[in-house]
Design a protein around this motif. Structure first.
Motif, PDB file in Angstrom:
ATOM      1  N   TYR A  21     -33.890  35.668 -21.850  1.00  0.00           N
ATOM      2  CA  TYR A  21     -33.569  37.221 -21.947  1.00  0.00           C
ATOM      3  C   TYR A  21     -34.989  37.735 -21.542  1.00  0.00           C
ATOM      4  CZ  TYR A  21     -33.000  41.535 -24.679  1.00  0.00           C
ATOM      5  OH  TYR A  21     -32.973  42.644 -24.736  1.00  0.00           O
ATOM      6  N   ALA A  22     -36.183  37.365 -22.046  1.00  0.00           N
ATOM      7  CA  ALA A  22     -37.358  38.291 -21.574  1.00  0.00           C
ATOM      8  C   ALA A  22     -37.534  38.158 -20.145  1.00  0.00           C
ATOM      9  CB  ALA A  22     -38.375  37.380 -22.359  1.00  0.00           C
ATOM     10  N   LEU A  23     -37.369  37.203 -19.538  1.00  0.00           N
ATOM     11  CA  LEU A  23     -37.317  36.929 -18.019  1.00  0.00           C
ATOM     12  C   LEU A  23     -36.327  38.228 -17.376  1.00  0.00           C
ATOM     13  CD1 LEU A  23     -37.899  33.411 -16.800  1.00  0.00           C
ATOM     14  CD2 LEU A  23     -39.266  35.198 -16.495  1.00  0.00           C
ATOM     15  N   ALA A  24     -35.157  38.229 -17.680  1.00  0.00           N
ATOM     16  CA  ALA A  24     -34.116  38.846 -17.153  1.00  0.00           C
ATOM     17  C   ALA A  24     -34.533  40.333 -17.503  1.00  0.00           C
ATOM     18  CB  ALA A  24     -32.742  38.862 -17.733  1.00  0.00           C
ATOM     19  N   TYR A  25     -34.825  40.734 -18.614  1.00  0.00           N
ATOM     20  CA  TYR A  25     -35.180  42.045 -18.976  1.00  0.00           C
ATOM     21  C   TYR A  25     -36.522  42.507 -18.203  1.00  0.00           C
ATOM     22  CZ  TYR A  25     -35.742  46.208 -21.649  1.00  0.00           C
ATOM     23  OH  TYR A  25     -35.883  47.673 -22.194  1.00  0.00           O
ATOM     24  N   PHE A  26     -37.434  41.482 -17.962  1.00  0.00           N
ATOM     25  CA  PHE A  26     -38.748  41.823 -17.020  1.00  0.00           C
ATOM     26  C   PHE A  26     -38.378  42.275 -15.844  1.00  0.00           C
ATOM     27  CE2 PHE A  26     -41.643  39.110 -14.666  1.00  0.00           C
ATOM     28  CZ  PHE A  26     -42.712  40.154 -14.795  1.00  0.00           C
ATOM     29  N   VAL A  27     -37.593  41.302 -15.193  1.00  0.00           N
ATOM     30  CA  VAL A  27     -37.354  41.367 -13.709  1.00  0.00           C
ATOM     31  C   VAL A  27     -36.559  42.461 -13.340  1.00  0.00           C
ATOM     32  CG1 VAL A  27     -35.984  40.295 -11.733  1.00  0.00           C
ATOM     33  CG2 VAL A  27     -37.342  38.878 -13.416  1.00  0.00           C
ATOM     34  N   VAL A  28     -35.476  43.173 -14.341  1.00  0.00           N
ATOM     35  CA  VAL A  28     -34.716  44.164 -14.146  1.00  0.00           C
ATOM     36  C   VAL A  28     -35.584  45.407 -13.951  1.00  0.00           C
ATOM     37  CG1 VAL A  28     -32.814  45.571 -14.928  1.00  0.00           C
ATOM     38  CG2 VAL A  28     -32.481  43.191 -14.499  1.00  0.00           C
ATOM     39  N   LEU A  29     -36.484  45.316 -15.293  1.00  0.00           N
ATOM     40  CA  LEU A  29     -37.338  46.671 -15.265  1.00  0.00           C
ATOM     41  C   LEU A  29     -38.447  46.668 -13.978  1.00  0.00           C
ATOM     42  CD1 LEU A  29     -37.817  48.864 -17.387  1.00  0.00           C
ATOM     43  CD2 LEU A  29     -39.318  47.445 -18.431  1.00  0.00           C
ATOM     44  N   TYR A  80     -31.323  33.145 -18.747  1.00  0.00           N
ATOM     45  CA  TYR A  80     -31.765  34.202 -17.664  1.00  0.00           C
ATOM     46  C   TYR A  80     -30.751  34.749 -16.899  1.00  0.00           C
ATOM     47  CZ  TYR A  80     -33.835  36.071 -13.442  1.00  0.00           C
ATOM     48  OH  TYR A  80     -34.262  36.902 -12.481  1.00  0.00           O
ATOM     49  N   ILE A  81     -29.711  33.710 -16.307  1.00  0.00           N
ATOM     50  CA  ILE A  81     -28.847  34.357 -15.490  1.00  0.00           C
ATOM     51  C   ILE A  81     -27.703  35.097 -15.829  1.00  0.00           C
ATOM     52  CG2 ILE A  81     -26.716  33.364 -13.843  1.00  0.00           C
ATOM     53  CD1 ILE A  81     -28.558  31.020 -13.381  1.00  0.00           C
ATOM     54  N   VAL A  82     -27.312  34.704 -17.127  1.00  0.00           N
ATOM     55  CA  VAL A  82     -26.146  35.628 -18.048  1.00  0.00           C
ATOM     56  C   VAL A  82     -26.914  36.933 -18.081  1.00  0.00           C
ATOM     57  CG1 VAL A  82     -25.048  35.823 -20.197  1.00  0.00           C
ATOM     58  CG2 VAL A  82     -25.009  33.600 -18.865  1.00  0.00           C
ATOM     59  N   TRP A  83     -28.087  37.118 -18.632  1.00  0.00           N
ATOM     60  CA  TRP A  83     -28.610  38.247 -18.914  1.00  0.00           C
ATOM     61  C   TRP A  83     -28.975  39.081 -17.932  1.00  0.00           C
ATOM     62  CZ3 TRP A  83     -28.137  40.741 -23.403  1.00  0.00           C
ATOM     63  CH2 TRP A  83     -28.023  40.202 -24.594  1.00  0.00           C
ATOM     64  N   PHE A  84     -29.431  38.271 -16.738  1.00  0.00           N
ATOM     65  CA  PHE A  84     -29.662  39.355 -15.619  1.00  0.00           C
ATOM     66  C   PHE A  84     -28.590  39.959 -15.025  1.00  0.00           C
ATOM     67  CE2 PHE A  84     -30.357  39.550 -10.953  1.00  0.00           C
ATOM     68  CZ  PHE A  84     -31.698  40.282 -10.982  1.00  0.00           C
ATOM     69  N   VAL A  85     -27.381  39.193 -14.788  1.00  0.00           N
ATOM     70  CA  VAL A  85     -26.304  39.746 -14.308  1.00  0.00           C
ATOM     71  C   VAL A  85     -25.783  40.861 -15.384  1.00  0.00           C
ATOM     72  CG1 VAL A  85     -23.609  39.247 -14.001  1.00  0.00           C
ATOM     73  CG2 VAL A  85     -25.545  37.415 -13.328  1.00  0.00           C
TER      74      VAL A  85
END
Length: 363
Positions: A242-250, A299-304
């Motif tokens: 979750y942290a990685l996804a939020y981090f990358v999208v931001l 990560y994949i689920v949260w990024f999408v």
């Protein structure tokens, strides 16, 4: 120990008599000397600071502070320690009473100045980093360090939050007490926001693109986190994803924006397409991931999910075949609604895949 041109300039300027008429020259010469000395070998700036501190007493704090900045110009380890202190202070993970409450106040709220007898007041980690980040010679290593610190912070958050809870087993699984997971995710979002801000501040667009194209795929492919830290099984790994996804999208929103009209959107198409191709290959099993399965899946689920919910224009930049492969992988993970939403935002070429997926779900 000073280079000859620098020593000559110091000798000339330090003999100025301090009068109001000549003070304007000092205002110009002081920053020039500081910038020049920072580019010279260690310890030029500390030497100049000690000389000028004797001449201009009221500049003592500024000179001491300027001298301390030069270590970040010459030492990568010092930069890493400064980044680490930014995370610990913001998240309230530091044992120091100054930063124990965490938040933006701990990161940026303490300025420098001789407010205490016998020396300078504490300089907040964020203020110091704002002053020194331009002095860092090699910024490309920053992404790896920031991602590593983010993951370490997430594990500390999970350990801190859940170690205080008495876990209870119910027929629905583990119960984590009063909103423990929600509290942990709020802390994780704060850590990810800080990490994204540090990446953007340190290197701008080029560093963000390097993060998404190179650092992140390498990290996910090889990362092997330590899970023997006392947190409930799988929770720390899920929070890492979750942290990685939020981090990358931001990071992406800082660099490219969220619409399709910006000039940066042209760069976005190539970088984002490459990253989603990597994710689709991971879902297909074509790439062997070294990180924890729960981390990569989260990560994949949260990024999408974040892309579908917050940056819908990004989906138009992605090839229809990549969207189809990624959506079918999500469907295998029982994420049918998310898979349909992803294809629904895609280009015209994704419509046939969406229809096929809808038929399969209905069947």
């Amino acid at each position: 120990m000073l280079p000859l041109p620098l020593a000559a300039l110091v000798s000339l300027t330090i003999t100025y008599k301090l009068e109001k008429a000549s003070e304007r020259f000092l205002v110009l010469i002081g920053p020039a000397l500081s910038s020049l000395a920072e580019g010279c070998p260690w310890p030029c700036m500390p030497i100049i600071a000690s000389l000028w501190a004797q001449k201009v007493k009221r500049w003592n704090d500024f000179l001491v502070f300027s001298a301390s900045r030069t270590v970040f110009h010459h030492s990568s380890d010092a930069v890493v320690q400064r980044l680490k202190s930014c995370f610990t202070s913001t998240l309230g993970l530091s044992p120091s009473s100054i930063y124990s409450n965490g938040g933006v106040g701990a990161l940026l709220g303490h300025v420098f100045g001789s407010h205490f007898s016998g020396g300078m007041s504490p300089v907040s980690p964020g203020i110091l980093y704002l002053r020194v980040h331009r002095s860092i010679r090699d910024i490309m290593f920053m992404t790896e360090e920031i991602v590593s610190l983010l993951m370490s912070s997430v594990r500390d958050i999970a350990s801190s939050v859940f170690s205080r809870q008495k876990l209870k087993t119910t027929k629905f699984g583990l119960l984590y007490g009063q909103v423990s997971l929600g509290a942990a995710m709020e802390h994780v979002k704060l850590a990810a926001s800080l990490g994204a801000s540090l990446v953007w501040l340190s290197g701008g667009l080029s560093l963000v693109q390097s993060l998404i194209k190179e650092t992140l795929p390498s990290f996910i492919s090889s990362h092997s986190p330590d899970h023997d830290r006392g947190e409930p099984e799988g929770i720390a790994a899920m929070l890492e994803g979750y942290a990685l996804a939020y981090f990358v999208v931001l990071c992406g929103t800082f660099a490219w924006g969220v619409d399709s009209a910006s000039l940066a959107s042209k760069r976005r198409s190539k970088v984002l397409g490459s990253h989603l191709e990597f994710l689709a290959s991971a879902v297909d099993g074509k790439i062997s991931l070294g990180c924890n399965y729960a981390t990569s899946r989260s990560y994949i689920v949260w990024f999408v999910s974040l892309m579908v919910g917050c940056t819908q224009k990004w989906v138009l930049d992605v090839d229809a075949d990549v969207l189809k492969r990624l959506s079918y992988g999500l469907m295998r993970w029982n994420k049918e609604e998310l898979a349909m939403a992803l294809l629904g935002l895609g280009c015209v070429g994704a419509m046939s895949a969406a229809a096929e997926l809808f038929i399969e779900i209905g069947a």
